[in-house]
Design a protein around this motif. Structure first.
Motif, mmCIF file in Angstrom:
data_model
loop_
_atom_site.group_PDB
_atom_site.id
_atom_site.type_symbol
_atom_site.label_atom_id
_atom_site.label_comp_id
_atom_site.label_asym_id
_atom_site.label_seq_id
_atom_site.Cartn_x
_atom_site.Cartn_y
_atom_site.Cartn_z
ATOM 1 N N UNK A 7 0.737 -1.197 0.049
ATOM 2 C CA UNK A 7 0.133 -0.034 -0.115
ATOM 3 C C UNK A 7 0.743 1.216 -0.013
ATOM 4 N N UNK A 8 1.803 1.167 0.583
ATOM 5 C CA UNK A 8 3.045 2.620 0.727
ATOM 6 C C UNK A 8 3.382 2.613 -0.786
ATOM 7 N N UNK A 9 3.789 1.862 -1.280
ATOM 8 C CA UNK A 9 4.597 1.951 -2.483
ATOM 9 C C UNK A 9 3.509 2.249 -3.730
ATOM 10 N N UNK A 10 2.083 1.950 -3.475
ATOM 11 C CA UNK A 10 0.958 2.513 -4.404
ATOM 12 C C UNK A 10 0.841 3.886 -3.997
ATOM 13 N N UNK A 11 0.760 4.361 -2.869
ATOM 14 C CA UNK A 11 0.715 5.536 -2.604
ATOM 15 C C UNK A 11 1.675 6.656 -3.345
ATOM 16 N N UNK A 12 3.053 5.954 -3.290
ATOM 17 C CA UNK A 12 4.142 6.897 -3.592
ATOM 18 C C UNK A 12 4.012 7.085 -5.060
ATOM 19 N N UNK A 13 3.749 5.900 -5.695
ATOM 20 C CA UNK A 13 3.452 5.727 -7.197
ATOM 21 C C UNK A 13 2.296 6.721 -7.585
ATOM 22 N N UNK A 17 3.085 9.976 -10.070
ATOM 23 C CA UNK A 17 2.228 9.891 -11.375
ATOM 24 C C UNK A 17 1.278 11.467 -11.344
ATOM 25 N N UNK A 18 0.883 11.843 -10.137
ATOM 26 C CA UNK A 18 0.010 13.125 -10.070
ATOM 27 C C UNK A 18 0.916 14.309 -10.585
ATOM 28 N N UNK A 19 2.127 14.275 -9.669
ATOM 29 C CA UNK A 19 3.144 15.242 -9.907
ATOM 30 C C UNK A 19 3.608 15.319 -11.384
#
Length: 442
Positions: A7-13, A17-19
């Motif tokens: 879940x942490x890496x998904x949030x980071x991804x 992507x948003x940035x």
């Protein structure tokens, strides 16, 4: 533990992507232009101008257009003839360089005039304005001034068009006349007098140049001839000097050779002469030695003769000279005694005279008489002695002369006969004068 990490890496991804999405969107919204362009942004916030930088243009609320600030170059060539002040129709072709000014107000003004137009439409509008001004300027000038001073048209165009172009936000950089022509060959004929004059001047200049060339060529040929003559003269002078030097060297060589030959001959002659002299010296030495031998023999003979003469002289002196000398001495002694007696008598008489005071003169006279008698007696005695001596020497000289004559007779006869001993033969020649000739005459 594993689900948490996923879940942490998904949030980071998602954040990354948003940035990236946001940055991409911002890049699309950001408009930038170079220094040769102007970005006109209008809409929300009013009209803004950006040159050489960028700005964010928000969609739906703002729009942006680019306006070129580069130099525009186009021809200004009216299709109709332009009539000059003289009424002569001419065709004028020119080139104009126009650009949008760089200040903010001028860019906004140009944007108002040309932002929605294409470059061709923009150049057409500007060309119409400039052709109108060109027509008015040509109508105020003559053909001669247009042809001879095209810069006047260019300057007038810049001054006249500046106000109208300034209203469009434009600036005229340059205006240059490219060609001027006419259909009636006015310009061609206008140049013919000048062409003829120029041609004449050119012909005159060519003739003068040819004349100067010929003059210079003649001067150069003359100078070359003079230089050649001087060079020949110097060459002849050098050759003459060289020949003279050679002659002098040959003369000196001949003189030295003659001097050397003279010295050699002289030394040879001296050697030959020395040989002859040495030969003669040797001969003279032989003769001298012979003479010395003869002289020694003669001296021995003379010594013998002198011994005989000395003997005879001593005999003569013993028999004659000594008695005569004794007689002379006896007479002198008697004379001296008589002199002394007379002197004593004279002194006695003088003393008596001095005593008496009257006999001075008698004393002097008696003394003189006594001295005279003494001298006379002495002279007589010496004369007698000399006579005796002379007689003795006379006898001696006769005997000595006779002795020497007899003794030297053989030598005299030998000396007289020596030349005759060298005579090879004697030839007697008669002159025919009647006198006899023969051996008895020799």
């Amino acid at each position: 533990m594993l689900p948490v990490n996923a879940g942490f890496w998904v949030i980071v991804g998602l954040i990354v992507l948003g940035t990236f999405t946001i940055l991409s969107l911002m890049a699309k919204l950001y408009r930038k232009v170079g220094p040769n362009q102007a970005l006109i942004v209008y809409g929300l916030g009013g009209t803004r101008v950006f040159s050489g930088r960028g700005a964010l243009v928000w969609p739906m609320v703002q729009s942006a257009r680019e306006l070129s600030l580069e130099l525009m170059s186009f021809d200004v060539a009216p299709q109709q003839d332009l009539y000059t002040k003289q009424g002569v129709g001419v065709t004028v072709e020119a080139v104009a360089q126009i650009k949008v000014k760089s200040d903010h107000e001028s860019i906004l003004t140009a944007a108002e005039q040309f932002l929605s137009k294409s470059p061709e439409e923009r150049e057409g509008l500007i060309r119409l304005v400039m052709e109108g001004h060109l027509r008015g300027i040509v109508g105020q000038l003559t053909v001669e001034s247009i042809v001879k001073d095209p810069e006047t048209i260019s300057q007038s165009m810049r001054n006249t068009c500046a106000e109208d172009l300034n209203k469009m936000g434009l600036d005229i950089v340059s205006f240059t006349i490219r060609e001027i022509r006419d259909k009636n060959e006015y310009i061609v004929n206008m140049g013919k007098p000048d062409i003829a004059r120029i041609k004449k001047d050119a012909d005159i200049a060519a003739a003068e140049a040819l004349r100067d060339t010929e003059v210079k060529r003649a001067a150069a040929m003359r100078d070359a001839a003079v230089a050649k003559a001087m060079a020949d003269q110097e060459r002849v002078t050098a050759e003459t000097a060289s020949l003279a030097k050679q002659a002098e060297a040959q003369r000196d060589l001949d003189v030295k050779r003659a001097d050397y030959e003279t010295v050699v001959k002289k030394q040879k002659a001296q050697a030959d002469k020395s040989y002859d002299i040495e030969t003669q010296v040797q001969q003279q030495r032989v003769v001298a030695e012979s003479v010395r031998v003869l002289r020694v023999e003669k001296e021995e003979q003379i010594k013998v003769q002198e011994a005989g003469s000395s003997r005879r002289e001593k005999e003569l002196a013993a028999t004659v000279l000594k008695p005569a000398e004794a007689e002379r001495r006896r007479i002198e002694t008697l004379a001296e005694a008589e002199k002394a007696r007379l002197v004593r008598e004279a002194e006695g008489h003088a003393e008596a005279a001095r005593t008496e005071g009257a006999a001075g003169a008698d004393v002097i006279r008696l003394r003189g008489t006594a001295e005279a008698e003494i001298i006379l007696a002495k002279g007589q005695s010496e004369a007698e002695a000399m006579k005796v001596k002379a007689a003795a020497f006379h006898e001696y000289n006769q005997a000595a002369v006779l002795d020497k004559l007899l003794t030297g007779m053989p030598e005299m006869v030998r000396a007289m006969a020596e030349p005759l001993s060298k005579v090879d033969r004697i030839t007697i020649v008669s002159t025919g004068d009647g006198h006899g000739a023969g051996a008895s005459k020799i």
